[in-house]
Design an enzyme around this catalytic site. Structure first.
Site, mmCIF file in Angstrom:
data_model
loop_
_atom_site.group_PDB
_atom_site.id
_atom_site.type_symbol
_atom_site.label_atom_id
_atom_site.label_comp_id
_atom_site.label_asym_id
_atom_site.label_seq_id
_atom_site.Cartn_x
_atom_site.Cartn_y
_atom_site.Cartn_z
ATOM 1 N N ARG A 20 -7.816 10.916 -6.346
ATOM 2 C CA ARG A 20 -8.125 9.870 -6.384
ATOM 3 C C ARG A 20 -10.008 10.949 -6.046
ATOM 4 O O ARG A 20 -10.817 10.312 -5.856
ATOM 5 C CB ARG A 20 -8.620 8.754 -4.881
ATOM 6 C CG ARG A 20 -6.460 7.728 -5.137
ATOM 7 C CD ARG A 20 -8.245 6.520 -6.052
ATOM 8 N NE ARG A 20 -8.779 6.245 -4.982
ATOM 9 C CZ ARG A 20 -10.212 6.167 -5.273
ATOM 10 N NH1 ARG A 20 -10.614 7.272 -6.447
ATOM 11 N NH2 ARG A 20 -11.086 4.924 -4.608
ATOM 12 N N ARG A 52 0.449 -1.795 0.432
ATOM 13 C CA ARG A 52 -0.232 -0.304 -0.246
ATOM 14 C C ARG A 52 0.953 1.068 0.118
ATOM 15 O O ARG A 52 1.017 2.324 0.765
ATOM 16 C CB ARG A 52 -1.111 -0.146 1.306
ATOM 17 C CG ARG A 52 -1.882 -0.900 1.140
ATOM 18 C CD ARG A 52 -3.235 -0.276 0.427
ATOM 19 N NE ARG A 52 -4.349 -1.345 -0.421
ATOM 20 C CZ ARG A 52 -5.882 -1.928 0.228
ATOM 21 N NH1 ARG A 52 -5.629 -1.383 1.675
ATOM 22 N NH2 ARG A 52 -6.222 -3.284 0.102
HETATM 23 O O1 CP3 Z 1 0.074 0.574 -3.595
HETATM 24 C C1 CP3 Z 1 -0.316 -1.040 -3.114
HETATM 25 O O2 CP3 Z 1 0.450 -2.045 -2.580
HETATM 26 C C2 CP3 Z 1 -0.388 -1.492 -4.519
HETATM 27 C C3 CP3 Z 1 -2.026 -1.508 -4.611
HETATM 28 C C4 CP3 Z 1 -3.319 -1.807 -4.024
HETATM 29 C C5 CP3 Z 1 -4.154 -2.125 -3.450
HETATM 30 N N1 CP3 Z 1 -5.246 -3.139 -2.750
HETATM 31 C C6 CP3 Z 1 -5.067 -0.299 -3.750
HETATM 32 C C7 CP3 Z 1 -5.867 -0.299 -2.714
HETATM 33 C C8 CP3 Z 1 -2.720 -3.918 -3.899
HETATM 34 C C9 CP3 Z 1 -1.900 -4.483 -3.701
HETATM 35 C C10 CP3 Z 1 -4.411 -3.777 -2.693
HETATM 36 C C11 CP3 Z 1 -4.736 -5.170 -2.777
HETATM 37 C C12 CP3 Z 1 -5.978 -5.375 -1.945
HETATM 38 N N2 CP3 Z 1 -7.020 -5.442 -1.706
HETATM 39 C C13 CP3 Z 1 -5.735 -6.879 -0.731
HETATM 40 C C14 CP3 Z 1 -4.367 -7.446 -0.327
HETATM 41 C C15 CP3 Z 1 -3.599 -6.664 0.410
HETATM 42 C C16 CP3 Z 1 -4.362 -6.628 1.654
HETATM 43 O O3 CP3 Z 1 -4.410 -5.600 2.160
HETATM 44 O O4 CP3 Z 1 -3.800 -7.979 2.680
HETATM 45 C C17 CP3 Z 1 -6.806 -7.028 -0.239
HETATM 46 C C18 CP3 Z 1 -7.705 -7.593 0.532
HETATM 47 C C19 CP3 Z 1 -7.871 -6.004 -0.722
HETATM 48 C C20 CP3 Z 1 -9.367 -5.245 -0.747
HETATM 49 C C21 CP3 Z 1 -9.383 -4.324 -0.633
HETATM 50 N N3 CP3 Z 1 -9.444 -3.656 -1.523
HETATM 51 C C22 CP3 Z 1 -9.645 -3.213 0.649
HETATM 52 C C23 CP3 Z 1 -9.857 -4.656 2.095
HETATM 53 C C24 CP3 Z 1 -9.364 -2.469 0.487
HETATM 54 C C25 CP3 Z 1 -9.776 -1.359 1.972
HETATM 55 C C26 CP3 Z 1 -11.001 -0.565 2.071
HETATM 56 C C27 CP3 Z 1 -11.362 1.239 2.696
HETATM 57 O O5 CP3 Z 1 -11.520 1.090 2.595
HETATM 58 O O6 CP3 Z 1 -9.835 0.911 3.180
HETATM 59 C C28 CP3 Z 1 -9.107 -2.245 -0.459
HETATM 60 C C29 CP3 Z 1 -9.397 -0.577 -1.038
HETATM 61 C C30 CP3 Z 1 -8.309 -0.018 -1.261
HETATM 62 N N4 CP3 Z 1 -7.602 -1.072 -2.543
HETATM 63 C C31 CP3 Z 1 -7.406 0.897 -1.557
HETATM 64 C C32 CP3 Z 1 -5.863 1.168 -2.115
HETATM 65 C C33 CP3 Z 1 -5.382 2.329 -1.878
HETATM 66 C C34 CP3 Z 1 -7.924 2.266 -0.290
HETATM 67 C C35 CP3 Z 1 -8.791 2.543 -1.134
HETATM 68 C C36 CP3 Z 1 -8.741 4.076 -1.484
HETATM 69 O O7 CP3 Z 1 -7.945 4.044 -2.840
HETATM 70 O O8 CP3 Z 1 -9.953 4.656 -1.806
#
Ligand code: CP3
Length: 369
Positions: A52, A39
């Site tokens: 975003r 992240r």
């Molecule tokens: O910088 C990085 O790591 C690359 C991008 C990345 C994102 N998601 C961007 C993201 C990666 C590798 C992921 C993988 C991901 N997504 C996982 C596996 C890694 C982990 O955290 O265990 C999982 C479980 C997800 C599912 C997911 N997507 C969740 C639980 C969330 C968070 C929701 C929240 O509101 O906090 C997301 C959203 C997400 N994916 C964000 C980002 C930067 C945040 C939301 C946004 O940008 O608006």
């Protein structure tokens, strides 16, 4: 193909200048320990929040230009040794025909999760990844060009069990009891779903390499909700299968791309994970670095595992924590990272302090060897 897409073909990529991350993944000699953060592209960066703002999450994921910009943002601030493509693990269930939305304050949400084995019929079995996930491939190709060979670009996918649990739970969960109910009530249907996911993931990862990904990480984020026996039955065989099939195919094409498995909270399976065809095993912060190294020896490289919350500490303290972590893992066959992702309320400056501490301490340690 549009004129714009013509410009981002996966060929003639700029030469890689810093291959420290790739060398560490293969256990080769390095001048400093490479570091990146899960992240690293995220809401802790004001420029990320600005890019975003007001935009739908998955629409952002579908825009190669937006994904490229978000991937590059952290590299402009910090000397990371790798970048990970901005995307999400839930694009795979979407490609299989499921609706997934990112709801503010709630996280990922499936309006119609899988409830019973009959629901598997709703899923697309043969997924044309080039068609359904071509936008990720285009994001990778564009980013690989725009990164100008500064550092390698990592592609990724969620692992089958983690994706299955989302598809059944319909979103985040503390107990994952709906998904685990399937494992105990419908083991055959569970294996069927895990196999379907595995097939799509293999194609998806191969497509990412063809598009320009230089390493691959597989996220089994929900490993910790399984016990050792369930992990052995419902996660490990699929993790192994993915790496073996991806590697076999790449070998045929004369390619070799390091693969990382990150099974969060699966400390009980460290030995098995180190024998599952991945070059690198990612660790969360609940494993002590020295004991992890003792348990797996030099068989694979390790990645991790500072508690992300240590980034709330003052910079001097972060530096001490990093030093201890490096002493535990050693500098060879090691990639520094956090034990999970950066949180939105963290100070960018402290991420900078983390990166600097890894570089500085490891250079000193390597000099003394
Ligand atoms: O910088 C990085 O790591 C690359 C991008 C990345 C994102 N998601 C961007 C993201 C990666 C590798 C992921 C993988 C991901 N997504 C996982 C596996 C890694 C982990 O955290 O265990 C999982 C479980 C997800 C599912 C997911 N997507 C969740 C639980 C969330 C968070 C929701 C929240 O509101 O906090 C997301 C959203 C997400 N994916 C964000 C980002 C930067 C945040 C939301 C946004 O940008 O608006």
């Amino acid at each position: 193909m549009s004129k714009q897409e013509n410009l981002i073909l996966p060929k003639d990529f700029p030469q890689l200048k810093n291959d420290t991350f790739l060398r560490a993944a293969r256990g080769e000699e390095i001048e400093h320990v490479p570091v990146w953060c899960m992240r690293q592209a995220g809401r802790y960066l004001p420029e990320f929040r600005e890019s975003r703002a007001g935009k739908d999450f998955f629409e952002t994921c579908q825009s190669p230009e937006a994904c490229c910009e978000l991937t590059l943002q952290p590299l402009r601030r910090f000397p990371f040794d790798a970048a990970i493509i901005f995307s999400d693990i839930l694009v795979v269930p979407q490609a299989m025909g499921m609706d997934v939305q990112m709801v503010a304050g709630k996280g990922p949400t499936f309006p119609e999760p899988l409830k019973e084995p009959e629901d598997l019929q709703r899923l697309q079995v043969k997924v044309d990844t080039a068609k359904e996930l071509g936008y990720v491939f285009r994001a990778i190709t564009l980013t690989r060009h725009k990164i100008e060979g500064k550092v390698p670009l990592i592609g990724f996918s969620g692992a089958p069990w983690t994706l299955m649990s989302y598809m059944i739970e319909g979103g985040g969960s503390n107990t994952h009891s709906k998904a685990k109910r399937w494992l105990y009530q419908h083991p055959e249907a569970s294996h069927m779903l895990l196999k379907m996911l595995t097939d799509v993931i293999v194609e998806y990862l191969l497509g990412q390499v063809a598009a320009g990904a230089q390493a691959l990480q597989v996220f089994e984020s929900h490993a910790g909700i399984l016990g050792p026996a369930e992990f052995k039955e419902f996660s490990l065989p699929y993790l192994r299968d993915i790496a073996r099939r991806v590697k076999d195919k790449l070998k045929e094409a004369g390619q070799d791309v390091p693969m990382i498995v990150f099974a969060k909270d699966a400390h009980y399976a460290l030995e098995e994970l180190s024998q599952s065809n991945y070059e690198v095993v990612g660790l969360d912060w609940t494993i002590d670095p020295l004991s992890a190294r003792e348990r797996i020896g030099g068989k694979v490289s390790l990645q991790g595992n500072m508690d992300p919350c240590a980034l709330y500490a003052p910079k001097e303290r972060i530096s001490d924590i990093v030093k201890k972590m490096l002493e535990g893992f050693g500098t060879r066959g090691y990639i520094a990272n956090l034990g999970h992702g950066v949180y939105p309320d963290m100070e960018p400056e402290n991420i900078g302090a983390f990166v600097e501490a890894v570089h500085q301490h490891s250079k000193q340690m390597i000099k003394q060897i």
